[in-house]
Design an enzyme around this catalytic site. Structure first.
Site, mmCIF file in Angstrom:
data_model
loop_
_atom_site.group_PDB
_atom_site.id
_atom_site.type_symbol
_atom_site.label_atom_id
_atom_site.label_comp_id
_atom_site.label_asym_id
_atom_site.label_seq_id
_atom_site.Cartn_x
_atom_site.Cartn_y
_atom_site.Cartn_z
ATOM 1 N N GLU A 1 6.233 1.616 1.296
ATOM 2 C CA GLU A 1 6.083 0.498 2.217
ATOM 3 C C GLU A 1 5.408 0.997 3.491
ATOM 4 O O GLU A 1 5.841 1.981 4.090
ATOM 5 C CB GLU A 1 7.438 -0.114 2.555
ATOM 6 N N ASP B 1 -0.124 -8.130 -0.905
ATOM 7 C CA ASP B 1 -0.168 -6.842 -0.224
ATOM 8 C C ASP B 1 -0.624 -5.722 -1.172
ATOM 9 O O ASP B 1 -0.431 -5.842 -2.385
ATOM 10 C CB ASP B 1 1.201 -6.504 0.390
#
Length: 815
Positions: free
Chosen positions: A113, A188
């Site tokens: 992340e 994403d």
């Protein structure tokens, strides 16, 4: 805590006991590492919120978190890489996902992340928006993506190299983004993520520019088919099904691919540049797969060897002498055609022929000869034709080797001339019931190619939305448009299917999944197209998608067409096994409507309106008419208070006004945007007369052929299980459906009914067609003792069909 430690100690003692055994190592060559993929994410929230979600939350996690500078919530002076989950453990970062044949990648991947916060917006006030428009890559969503922090990317490069060193099974094409593995849910790490920079550091895949140019030079001249593009995307790794259609999954997948490899060109379209990039990647990383794809590309460029069906301009449109005659001499150059006495024409094109002998019903035509070369001639057949079927024979075409093209159009409807039929009995019944309170009706009868009756009765709107009778009710007109309800199934969906079968684009015996790639699982693979037409696929009568209070639960609630289609194709369960017994089902025809869209690449309404109705000159037969220039005053009203049954029913976005020009059926209106294979068509009596004459003509009208006689026979013949059923069509059988067809219909009669009060009968044995259009649902509702809600209009003979149809037959047959 003490108890947990005791368990651990006991386990270690057992483990130690096991270690005392003398275990001989014999390494197998058949294994790989658990970790196969490295997945990149952006957090979409700042550092502190990311910690809260990934560390303290219970539903999502990741192996690593990389913050960014200038984040006010980040408490440290220097950027650090934070490990949240051990690489050997499973983090919950991928969710429902797919890549290169593997699903649910949490078990097989490492997730990173990266703090990066895009801003995504949807239009204000659009609470009732189709999810397709506001999807991750939909037109109803605006996302602004910021650049990544360069220092952050340096840490990412270092971390990624270490991960790849520890997990050698992660190849270049297995370093991917979250949007790659779940393109319909996530976008994403976004189009600003530096994939190319990572590639230069030895992380992930990228293409060679010269190879892209090579394929672009090819595809700019002849781009690959959409189906081939879908297959190529799946070959690279994406979880896309081949449908041959620009559907939601395809837009999402193309957008995800473009964000990864063409971030300056994110359109969701299968452009030639996108194709060139994709094939360049396959060339570099999957050359074996590329070979098969290019072989298919070459094959699809070559015209098929099989004969392309001729576009027929009329019921006879052929070359004489026949180019490939039969060895049986007396069957050549002969044709049968339908006509009516004193009507018809023949059109002759001379293809270097100067003369020929042309016979109609055995009589030679007295036409001017010699023909001028390459000229067209048109002659009336009024003196030669007779009622029903007529014969054409062509002989002695000269000179040798020359030919003629001969066309005979289908019969067109004409007004009645001569003595009218006596319809007084049916007129008296209808007018009497109008006087008793029935709202209104239009009746049209076609006999022997002529409109022998076209009458309007009563009112197209009788009540306001409070149920109060209007002071000046709107009279019914012969050109009033009606909600055709389930007659949509026949005159839109079945007509389209018969055309597609005629053109060789549809095989009814093929699995549904042949045409709808995602129609799999739960027994769907065994279902054939024909099962939907015979209502033997095993579905229940309907799924009430439009209300949360439906029989399958709130997960089947949908008021958006794209979501309803997904539920229909992947979720709706079967109630019985295949081919157990016929169960009349709207679900069957909703799926058939989708199937037509997949085959044609057009929305159902656009296909039938442009390919069926417009060639016949029918401008008042269409879906969603209020969106296409019509006004409410042109329509017969249906339910008085929308879909509320007099205020007794409520659900999200329910209509509570008098319905005019909006399809009544709730599934069609709320869940399918007004266009569905089972309901949604509007038409008027005159247009319906033309469509029924198409059936009496065995497939065409004037110069237009919609389907072949053999295909009509295939659809209209009785099923083995039930003489009253064809492929979709209702049949009179031997009087078993007298309530619909009356007692006089021939066994060949076909037709259908519609819930709003529409009925059609097409009887080829009598060359007869009947359409009765009523607005029986524009009436008050009573609740019976058994709690059933009954419309007053359903209680009249007009609302029950059979008596009206019977009196029409008597008027015609007695004459």
């Amino acid at each position: 805590m003490v108890r947990i430690r005791s368990v651990v100690v006991g386990f270690l003692v057992l483990l130690g006991g096991c270690a005392s055994f003398d275990v001989t190592q014999l390494p197998s060559q058949s294994y790989n590492h658990r970790v196969q993929f490295l997945v990149m994410h952006f957090t979409a929230i700042d550092y502190q919120a990311s910690v809260g979600a990934l560390v303290e939350g219970r539903h999502v996690s990741s192996h690593y978190l990389i913050p960014e500078r200038f984040d006010a919530s980040y408490p440290h002076d220097e950027l650090k890489v934070f490990q949240l989950v051990d690489e050997q453990d499973r983090a919950w970062h991928a969710g429902s996902s797919y890549w290169q044949g593997r699903q649910d990648l949490n078990d097989q991947s490492i997730g990173i992340e990266i703090v990066n916060v895009p801003r995504c917006e949807r239009p204000m006030g659009h609470h009732f928006m189709d999810p397709a428009a506001s999807a991750e890559h939909g037109d109803g969503r605006l996302c602004l993506f910021p650049d990544y922090d360069p220092e952050q990317i340096k840490l990412l490069v270092k971390l990624s190299k270490e991960i790849l060193a520890r997990h050698p099974d992660i190849g270049p094409t297995q370093v991917i983004g979250h949007s790659d593995i779940t393109p319909s849910r996530k976008n994403d790490p976004g189009p600003r993520f530096p994939w190319y920079q990572l590639y230069k550091e030895g992380i992930g895949a990228w293409y060679d520019n010269d190879t892209v140019n090579h394929y672009w030079q090819i595809f700019s001249l002849a781009p690959p088919s959409l189906g081939l593009m879908q297959r190529a995307l799946r070959s690279y790794g994406y979880g896309i099904s081949e449908t041959g259609r620009i559907d939601r999954q395809t837009i999402d997948t193309l957008s995800a691919f473009q964000m990864h490899f063409l971030p300056w060109h994110v359109t969701g379209e299968a452009t030639d540049k996108t194709a060139a990039t994709l094939f360049a990647l396959l060339d570099k990383y999957f050359p074996d797969k590329l070979a098969a794809l290019m072989a298919r590309y070459e094959l699809e460029l070559v015209p098929a060897d099989e004969k392309v069906p001729q576009v027929m301009l009329g019921q006879v449109d052929e070359i004489f002498p026949e180019p490939q005659p039969s060895e049986r001499k007396w069957v050549n150059d002969r044709r049968l055609f339908k006509a009516y006495a004193g009507r018809g024409e023949i059109i002759i094109d001379s293809l270097e022929a100067t003369q020929a002998d042309i016979y109609i019903n055995g009589e030679k035509l007295n036409i001017t000869q010699p023909f001028d070369l390459n000229q067209q001639y048109q002659y009336s057949l009024a003196r030669r034709t007779r009622e029903g079927f007529n014969t054409l024979r062509v002989e002695n075409v000269q000179p040798e080797g020359a030919s003629l093209r001969i066309r005979i159009p289908y019969p067109r409807l004409e007004p009645l001339s001569g003595k009218p039929y006596d319809f007084s009995a049916v007129d008296d019944l209808i007018r009497d019931e109008i006087a008793q309170g029935f709202p209104g009706a239009v009746l049209l009868v076609v006999k022997d190619g002529k409109i022998v009756k076209e009458s309007a009765y009563g009112y197209q709107q009788l009540f306001d939305q409070s149920g109060v009778r209007l002071a000046n009710p709107l009279p019914m007109r012969v050109d009033t448009l009606f909600d055709m309800a389930s007659n949509t199934k026949m005159y839109a969906t079945n007509f389209a299917l018969m055309k597609l079968v005629t053109e060789g684009k549809l095989d009814l015996n093929q699995p549904i999944s042949t045409y709808i790639g995602e129609y799999t699982g739960g027994g769907r693979g065994a279902r054939q197209v024909k099962d939907l037409l015979t209502h033997t696929a095993g579905y229940g009568p309907e799924v009430r998608f439009f209300t949360r209070d439906n029989e399958l639960g709130e997960t089947f609630f949908s008021q958006a067409k794209s979501h309803t289609e997904k539920l229909l194709l992947t979720r709706v369960p079967f109630e019985t096994g295949r081919d157990i017994r016929p169960v009349y089902s709207d679900t069957d025809y909703m799926i058939l409507g989708i199937l037509i869209e997949r085959i044609t690449g057009m929305a159902l309404d656009k296909y039938v309106e442009t390919q069926l109705y417009q060639p016949l000159g029918l401008s008042h037969t269409l879906f969603n008419p209020l969106k296409k220039g019509f006004v409410k005053g042109q329509f017969a009203a249906t339910e008085i208070q929308g879909n509320t049954r007099g205020g007794r029913l409520q659900f999200d976005n329910v209509r509570n006004y008098v319905l005019q020009g909006e399809v009544h059926d709730e599934k069609a209106y709320y869940s399918m945007g007004g266009v569905s294979g089972h309901a949604g068509l509007f038409s008027r009596a005159g247009d319906m007369g033309v469509l029924m004459q198409v059936l009496l003509n065995r497939g065409g009208y004037g110069d237009t052929q919609l389907f072949s006689p053999s295909v009509l026979d295939q659809f209209s013949k009785a099923s083995d299980a039930d003489i009253t059923l064809g492929l979709g069509w209702r049949r009179a059988g031997n009087g078993e459906r007298r309530w619909h067809f009356g007692p006089y219909a021939s066994p060949q009669a076909i037709g259908h009914t519609g819930w709003t009060g529409t009925v059609t009968v097409v009887d080829p044995a009598y060359d007869l067609a009947i359409v009765l259009l009523t607005n029986r649902k524009h009436s008050h509702i009573t609740e019976k003792e058994d709690k059933n809600l009954v419309f007053a209009g359903d209680e009249y003979e007009l609302g029950r069909y059979g008596s009206i149809v019977s009196l029409v037959y008597e008027a015609v047959l007695h004459e």
